[in-house]
Design an enzyme around this catalytic site. Structure first.
Site, PDB file in Angstrom:
ATOM      1  N   GLY A  34      39.450  39.450  35.432  1.00 41.48           N
ATOM      2  CA  GLY A  34      39.068  38.372  36.333  1.00 41.48           C
ATOM      3  C   GLY A  34      39.094  38.695  37.808  1.00 41.48           C
ATOM      4  O   GLY A  34      38.747  37.844  38.628  1.00 41.48           O
ATOM      5  N   GLY A  35      39.474  39.922  38.177  1.00 40.44           N
ATOM      6  CA  GLY A  35      39.561  40.271  39.586  1.00 40.44           C
ATOM      7  C   GLY A  35      38.234  40.171  40.315  1.00 40.44           C
ATOM      8  O   GLY A  35      38.167  39.692  41.453  1.00 40.44           O
ATOM      9  N   CYS A  38      31.069  41.000  31.894  1.00 38.45           N
ATOM     10  CA  CYS A  38      32.287  41.557  31.276  1.00 38.45           C
ATOM     11  C   CYS A  38      33.435  41.267  32.237  1.00 38.45           C
ATOM     12  O   CYS A  38      33.889  42.154  32.958  1.00 38.45           O
ATOM     13  CB  CYS A  38      32.130  43.056  31.027  1.00 38.45           C
ATOM     14  SG  CYS A  38      30.574  43.523  30.211  1.00 38.45           S
ATOM     15  N   ASP A  66      30.174  44.905  34.995  1.00 37.77           N
ATOM     16  CA  ASP A  66      31.280  45.843  35.160  1.00 37.77           C
ATOM     17  C   ASP A  66      31.630  46.323  33.757  1.00 37.77           C
ATOM     18  O   ASP A  66      32.506  45.793  33.098  1.00 37.77           O
ATOM     19  CB  ASP A  66      32.462  45.157  35.835  1.00 37.77           C
ATOM     20  CG  ASP A  66      33.548  46.145  36.221  1.00 37.77           C
ATOM     21  OD1 ASP A  66      33.214  47.222  36.751  1.00 37.77           O
ATOM     22  OD2 ASP A  66      34.728  45.846  35.988  1.00 37.77           O
ATOM     23  N   GLU A 112      33.685  37.175  28.440  1.00 42.00           N
ATOM     24  CA  GLU A 112      34.486  38.287  27.929  1.00 42.00           C
ATOM     25  C   GLU A 112      34.501  38.240  26.403  1.00 42.00           C
ATOM     26  O   GLU A 112      34.840  37.209  25.808  1.00 42.00           O
ATOM     27  CB  GLU A 112      35.922  38.205  28.455  1.00 42.00           C
ATOM     28  CG  GLU A 112      36.844  39.273  27.924  1.00 42.00           C
ATOM     29  CD  GLU A 112      36.323  40.692  28.152  1.00 42.00           C
ATOM     30  OE1 GLU A 112      36.325  41.483  27.193  1.00 42.00           O
ATOM     31  OE2 GLU A 112      35.919  40.993  29.298  1.00 42.00           O
ATOM     32  N   ALA A 127      36.775  40.002  32.249  1.00 48.21           N
ATOM     33  CA  ALA A 127      38.231  40.185  32.227  1.00 48.21           C
ATOM     34  C   ALA A 127      38.632  41.496  32.907  1.00 48.21           C
ATOM     35  O   ALA A 127      37.875  42.464  32.867  1.00 48.21           O
ATOM     36  CB  ALA A 127      38.733  40.172  30.781  1.00 48.21           C
ATOM     37  N   CYS A 139      34.491  52.231  36.178  1.00 50.24           N
ATOM     38  CA  CYS A 139      35.607  52.870  36.874  1.00 50.24           C
ATOM     39  C   CYS A 139      35.866  54.257  36.289  1.00 50.24           C
ATOM     40  O   CYS A 139      37.011  54.670  36.103  1.00 50.24           O
ATOM     41  CB  CYS A 139      36.864  52.006  36.817  1.00 50.24           C
ATOM     42  SG  CYS A 139      37.332  51.466  35.170  1.00 50.24           S
TER      43      CYS A 139
END
Length: 377
Positions: free
Chosen positions: A184-185, A180, A252, A203, A182, A306
């Site tokens: 892109g970090g 997952c 993520d 993505e 995007a 997060c």
């Protein structure tokens, strides 16, 4: 067969002038000292419109997190309700010209999040040290605009979001899937730590997929484009389509992002999101199972979110461990926890199935949950 959709970059300028121009907009003169810099940034922040808290979401968070986090929720709540206190990490792009950049950051009071290896200790197989600079104050340097043919020098992020990448511990030549990916970090951070044999960035959402492409084009040189595969697929199907194809997989997962959900534009939207929140654990379990199918026997999967929600963190991992055969839980390396504990506030409960970074005063990084699993067979 996956298509490589990454846009090709036709070259880039080695001049750091673009950074220096934007930097001077915020820091007119370094000679005036740290206080001048801080005051300038504070004045700019105060001139911006304040974010509005969604009371419906806050009430829900108060009820849930008071029970799950106890006294730590009080500190986390204070940070989440005060965006002007949020700290920002500066992830350096090793593929760009960093001339003068590290010196500028150091003069502003930034320090490296991670201890850098001594040059004499680095061998040909040693990992490239990821460089992320952080500041004890809530300073935020300007973002850099996208310019075709020029690679950006840094990426601004919540430094705790690097924890999943550090736990993944990618080595040179490994095949890696960012399920997952995007915006892109984390894909970018993976490329700062090692040069994989393949980095598959996926993505499912079209808008975020386009965002991912733009990020990679802005930071990755054309010499690495053959190592990248960017797809627009449902991550739940990749494990079936590519079983055992990867050495490492990062999940993520889509989650009820505590920072953004708290500032939902209107009450109706907040109520809708809270209803959708109950459906997220099922999606997260399916994505994690797909990742475990996609990784080779002996390979590692890192699951992260997060949010501080137990239903989306510990409960998801526990459910998958109970239902998926041939998987074991891996502890996070103690040296990694020790090196980050000075900067990150980890939850007191130290879950047996993962670690949770909770934002607190002076350490506003997070929320970020991470768990490591290994496929045995």
């Amino acid at each position: 067969m996956f298509s490589t959709n990454l846009c090709c970059i036709k070259g880039f300028s080695s001049s750091p002038l673009l950074f220096l121009r934007s930097f001077k907009c915020v820091v007119p003169s370094l000679s005036h000292g740290q206080r001048t810099v801080t005051n300038t940034l504070a004045a700019q922040c105060k001139s911006k419109p304040q974010k509005q808290v969604c009371k419906t979401v806050l009430k829900h968070f108060d009820a849930q997190y008071s029970e799950e986090l106890g006294e730590q929720w009080r500190g986390a709540r204070d940070v989440l309700l005060n965006p002007l206190s949020w700290q920002y990490g500066v992830l350096l792009n090793r593929f760009s010209d960093l001339t003068n950049l590290k010196q500028c950051l150091t003069e502003l009071g930034y320090t490296n999040l991670l201890p850098q290896k001594h040059p004499e200790s680095q061998s040909q197989d040693a990992h490239i040290p990821l460089q992320c600079f952080i500041h004890q104050d809530p300073m935020r340097i300007p973002t850099q605009s996208h310019h075709p043919g020029w690679l950006k020098q840094y990426y601004l992020l919540n430094a705790a979001s690097l924890l999943p990448v550090l736990c993944l511990n990618v080595k040179e030549g490994e095949n890696v899937l960012d399920l997952c990916a995007a915006p892109g970090g984390k894909s970018l951070a993976i490329l700062q730590t090692a040069t994989p044999g393949l980095l598959h960035c996926n993505e499912v959402d079209q808008h975020r997929h386009d965002w991912l492409l733009k990020t990679l084009e802005s930071y990755v040189p054309p010499t690495l484009r053959d190592l990248l595969c960017v797809t627009h697929m449902d991550g739940r199907s990749i494990g079936t389509m590519r079983p055992g194809a990867y050495d490492k997989v990062l999940v993520d997962a889509p989650c009820s992002n505590d920072r953004s959900w708290l500032y939902t534009p209107d009450t109706h939207q907040g109520e809708m999101w809270l209803k959708e929140r109950t459906q997220l654990p099922l999606l997260q379990k399916e994505l994690l199972c797909s990742a475990l199918a996609a990784v080779r026997p002996g390979g590692v999967v890192v699951y992260s979110t997060c949010t501080m929600s137990q239903a989306e963190n510990q409960s998801v991992v526990e459910a998958v461990l109970a239902s998926y055969q041939g998987v074991e839980l891996l502890e996070l390396e103690q040296h990694l926890i020790d090196s980050l504990s000075e900067q990150f506030c980890f939850a007191h409960f130290h879950s047996s199935v993962g670690w949770l970074v909770i934002p607190q005063k002076g350490k506003t990084w997070g929320p970020m949950y991470v768990s490591r699993l290994r496929r045995i067979y």
